[in-house]
Design a protein around this motif. Structure first.
Motif, short mmCIF file in Angstrom:
data_model
loop_
_atom_site.label_atom_id
_atom_site.label_comp_id
_atom_site.label_asym_id
_atom_site.label_seq_id
_atom_site.Cartn_x
_atom_site.Cartn_y
_atom_site.Cartn_z
N SER A 56 3.91 0.05 1.84
CA SER A 56 2.90 0.89 1.18
C SER A 56 1.84 1.23 2.19
O SER A 56 1.40 0.37 2.96
N LYS A 59 -1.56 4.28 -1.51
CA LYS A 59 -0.73 4.30 -2.71
C LYS A 59 0.66 4.86 -2.44
O LYS A 59 1.49 4.92 -3.35
N LYS A 61 4.32 4.67 -1.45
CA LYS A 61 5.23 3.53 -1.44
C LYS A 61 6.62 4.03 -1.10
O LYS A 61 7.13 4.95 -1.73
N ASN A 147 6.57 6.37 -4.37
CA ASN A 147 5.35 7.00 -4.81
C ASN A 147 4.76 7.81 -3.67
O ASN A 147 4.59 7.31 -2.57
N ASP A 149 1.80 9.58 -2.03
CA ASP A 149 0.37 9.86 -1.97
C ASP A 149 0.01 10.26 -0.54
O ASP A 149 -1.07 9.97 -0.06
#
Lengths: 270, 230, 254
Positions: A56, A59, A61, A147, A149
């Motif tokens: 990570s 945020k 991941k 994820n 971000d």
């Protein structure tokens, strides 16, 4: 066919804020231009894979898994194992990722990760040869974005590298061109530890490790891959903007510096 | 203050034309105090207003333009018309009939796919497709004649100063010529051969638009060809 | 067919396998306006590279939802003909071609003044008919010319060239063998007048000093190639235009 992407619907207010801060060398989350978000690395989480890691960055991941199989070498490198890198922009990672075959972004990302690993000769592919021209180990590196971000390139490469460092292969012996597996495991033979550093250019400023909102505003992205010897092994400019030649020189200098601490982080604990 | 090139020189995209207090007009842009060309074309200036005349460009509609187009689709509220532009045009039903109509009127009876029309652009902005009308006199469906398409950038040359070139063509050929701003020209003559002759000469004007002595050569060529058709 | 590994990429005279000096470009030939239907077109030969580019547009985009409200969309496809390489290339788009299509589009985007044609598409089709290394660079060089030929407004021509390391030397404009067996390859695209880099990639291994030398060499190469692009454009249109004497051009009603 590559087609101009639709711009993300980031509000003008947010855009202006990011650009105004950038002009003063500041960022929305208060980081310095050369700060990465918090990086966390979990290793060996998928027992059924030969190697795995989850990285990570803030945020963002990404999980990478390594699987080893036996197969044929490429005709022009008969005495080397094969490395193949694939990336999946799974729809769970972002509302902007659609179901379907890999798009140009995931293909580009996979190829950048591949370039970093291949050009630095991170894996000693010669040690993965069983019978030249006939049988070698194939190293499958599969990257799953979990994820999004921002800064998927760095997160994916760090995850791939950490997964490879974590990879165990069975001890083996070659009898008459046949592989015989023995007890015990050995690590994947690794020679180098390439670390990419990705920048976003916002206005006239370069900032490391862009988060998603910064990526939505940036005009250009620049990734500099540095190996353990302080050599540059992979570079990729992305985005529809432009770079001054000195932007490139500055980025190279900053990446050479930053990659050292990042490498320690990724290797440490393996 | 300096201009770095001469009138009628061919310039290329990104070529530095001038530096200083000049005004970038057609196909030029200014970055800091330098003026560059955007396209391949011929440099021109009047006073300190710089421009580049294009050798090739597409047709962008302007309100008021006369255009000659082809109906490519029809729907309940009107027709889609190809006007030789990156933007296809709409001819609403209400702009095609001069009297209030009954609902039973057959749209097909007015215009069909493939019909050529003389129309005028009555609305266009960059957010919507251009809107046409055929309600004026001299507008409407084209029933005879031949159509020729040339580069829209050559239309001004075809018309000539105060219409000199187009009037010459009309006078010598005795044909009815309608020049669409969109690069499409309608030629209606008494004979098919005369139409071909006029079309050949129009193509000649397109090819040689920027050369000297064109009017004389055109006049000569057209007289010869028309004489040959009689 | 397995090619044998070349003994040396640079010989005892410092010359490369194709006889060039390290800082020499391959011979380049440019032709403009070679295709009848495309709005703009160009053809480049650079060494053994043969690449044809056709531009269509601005034109209406299908599907309409791909349009952008305030600018034209660029759509770019780089494709290698199956017969273009030593070993036949499978006609299906490869991951490499997909990546190259993307970086070429991104190299041209900053130059094209797309805001002049909202809600349209400008299509750029790059057909690599014979490939011998550096095809994305040659493709960009020809694409700039094809865009100019189509009358599409640009801030600048985009020029492109690669540099890298082969046989231990920093070299300019790598051809296929050097790309395959050399130490590094760095394609660069540059808007020369604005001095802005629009494409930059590198694979291989270069220390910081080598990187700087190769980068600088590639930029110089781009400048040289731009000279050839301008020459080709002017030559193409020269025949159409007269420059001496009074021309009706002056009295035109524009």
């Amino acid at each position: 066919m590559s087609i101009t992407p639709k711009p993300s619907i980031i509000s003008i207010l947010e855009q202006n804020l990011i650009m105004e801060l950038a002009a003063k060398n500041r960022r929305i989350d208060g980081r310095a231009l050369t700060d990465y978000r918090e990086i966390k690395i979990e290793r060996g989480i998928i027992e059924k894979a030969n190697g795995s890691a989850q990285v990570s960055i803030g945020k963002t991941k990404v999980m990478a898994g390594v699987k080893l199989e036996l197969g044929e070498p490429f005709p022009d490198t008969p005495d080397e194992g094969v490395l193949t890198v694939n990336a999946e922009f799974t729809p769970i990672a972002s509302p902007t990722f659609e179901l379907g075959p890999p798009g140009e972004n995931s293909i580009e990302l996979a190829r950048i990760v591949d370039r970093n690993l291949r050009e630095s000769k991170a894996i000693d592919l010669k040690k993965l040869c069983i019978t030249p021209g006939k049988k070698v180990f194939i190293v499958f590196v599969d990257i799953n974005i979990l994820n999004h971000d921002g800064n998927l390139i760095d997160a994916s490469t760090y995850a791939a590298l950490a997964a490879l460092l974590n990879t165990k292969m069975s001890n083996f012996e070659v009898n008459d061109g046949e592989v015989v597996f023995k007890d015990g495991v050995q690590p994947l033979p690794m020679n180098n530890y390439p670390v990419p550093v990705t920048f976003a250019k916002i206005g006239r400023v370069l900032m490391m490790d862009p988060q998603l909102q910064e990526e939505d505003v940036m005009s250009t992205r620049l990734t500099i891959g540095v190996d353990k010897d302080g050599c540059i092994c992979a570079v990729q400019k992305g985005g529809m903007g432009e770079l001054e030649p000195d932007d490139v020189r500055n980025a190279v200098g900053m990446a050479l510096e930053k990659s050292k601490e990042l490498r320690t982080l990724i290797i440490g604990g393996s | 203050m300096a201009i770095y090139t001469q009138k009628k020189q061919i310039v290329t995209p990104g070529e530095l034309l001038a530096q200083g207090e000049y005004y970038p007009e057609l196909n030029t842009f200014k970055e800091k105090d330098k003026i560059y060309s955007m396209i391949v074309g011929l440099f021109d200036y009047r006073g300190n207003r710089l421009s580049v005349v294009p050798l090739k460009h597409c047709y962008i509609p302007y309100v008021g333009d006369l255009v000659i187009g082809k109906v490519v689709d029809s729907g309940m509220s009107g027709w889609t018309v190809d006007i030789n532009s990156p933007y296809s045009a709409l001819l609403p039903l209400t702009e095609a009939i001069s009297r209030p109509h009954s609902m039973r009127k057959d749209v097909e009876g007015i215009l069909r796919i493939g019909d050529m029309i003389k129309a005028k652009v009555i609305a266009f902005d960059r957010t919507k497709d251009p809107i046409l009308t055929i309600r004026d006199r001299d507008l409407g469906k084209v029933t005879r004649g031949k159509v020729v398409k040339i580069l829209p950038s050559k239309i001004p040359r075809l018309i000539g100063k105060k219409g000199s070139m187009i009037n010459l063509l009309k006078k010598v050929s005795l044909c009815d010529l309608t020049v669409g701003q969109n690069g499409v020209i309608l030629v209606m003559c008494k004979s098919s051969e005369a139409e071909e002759a006029v079309i050949d000469v129009i193509r000649m004007i397109e090819r040689e638009a920027h050369t000297q002595g064109l009017t004389d050569r055109v006049s000569e060529a057209l007289r010869r060809r028309i004489a040959g058709t009689q | 067919m397995i090619k044998s590994y070349p003994e040396r990429l640079i010989d005892e005279n410092g010359l490369r396998l194709d006889g060039r000096r390290p800082d020499e470009l391959r011979p380049i030939k440019l032709e403009i306006g070679v295709l009848g239907n495309a709005d703009g077109s160009a053809y480049i030969e650079q060494g053994k590279n043969k690449i044809l580019v056709g531009v269509y547009g601005p034109r209406e985009i299908h599907p309409k939802h791909a349009e952008l409200p305030n600018r034209a969309v660029l759509r770019c496809r780089y494709r290698m003909a199956p017969f273009s390489t030593e070993e036949r290339k499978n006609p299906a788009p490869s991951r490499r071609e997909i990546e190259i299509s993307k970086v070429i589009r991104e190299a041209l985007e900053p130059a094209v003044m797309s805001e002049y044609y909202p809600r349209t598409v400008i299509d750029i089709f790059i057909e690599a008919l014979q490939c011998d290394g550096g095809t994305r660079c040659a493709g960009i060089v020809a694409a700039s010319l094809a865009l100019a030929d189509a009358g599409i407004p640009m801030r600048d021509l985009v020029s492109s060239c690669s540099a890298g390391k082969a046989g231990g030397e920093i070299v300019l404009d790598l051809f296929d063998l050097e790309d395959k067996y050399g130490e590094a390859d760095m394609p660069v695209a540059l808007m020369v007048n604005l001095n802005m880099v629009t494409l930059l990639q590198m694979d291989g291994k270069l220390n910081p000093i080598e990187f700087e030398r190769a980068f600088t060499m590639a930029i110089e190469g781009c400048r040289k190639i731009r000279g050839l692009q301008v020459e080709a454009l002017k030559k193409r249109y020269q025949g159409i235009v007269e420059r001496e004497g009074t021309s009706e051009f002056d009295e035109e009603d524009t």
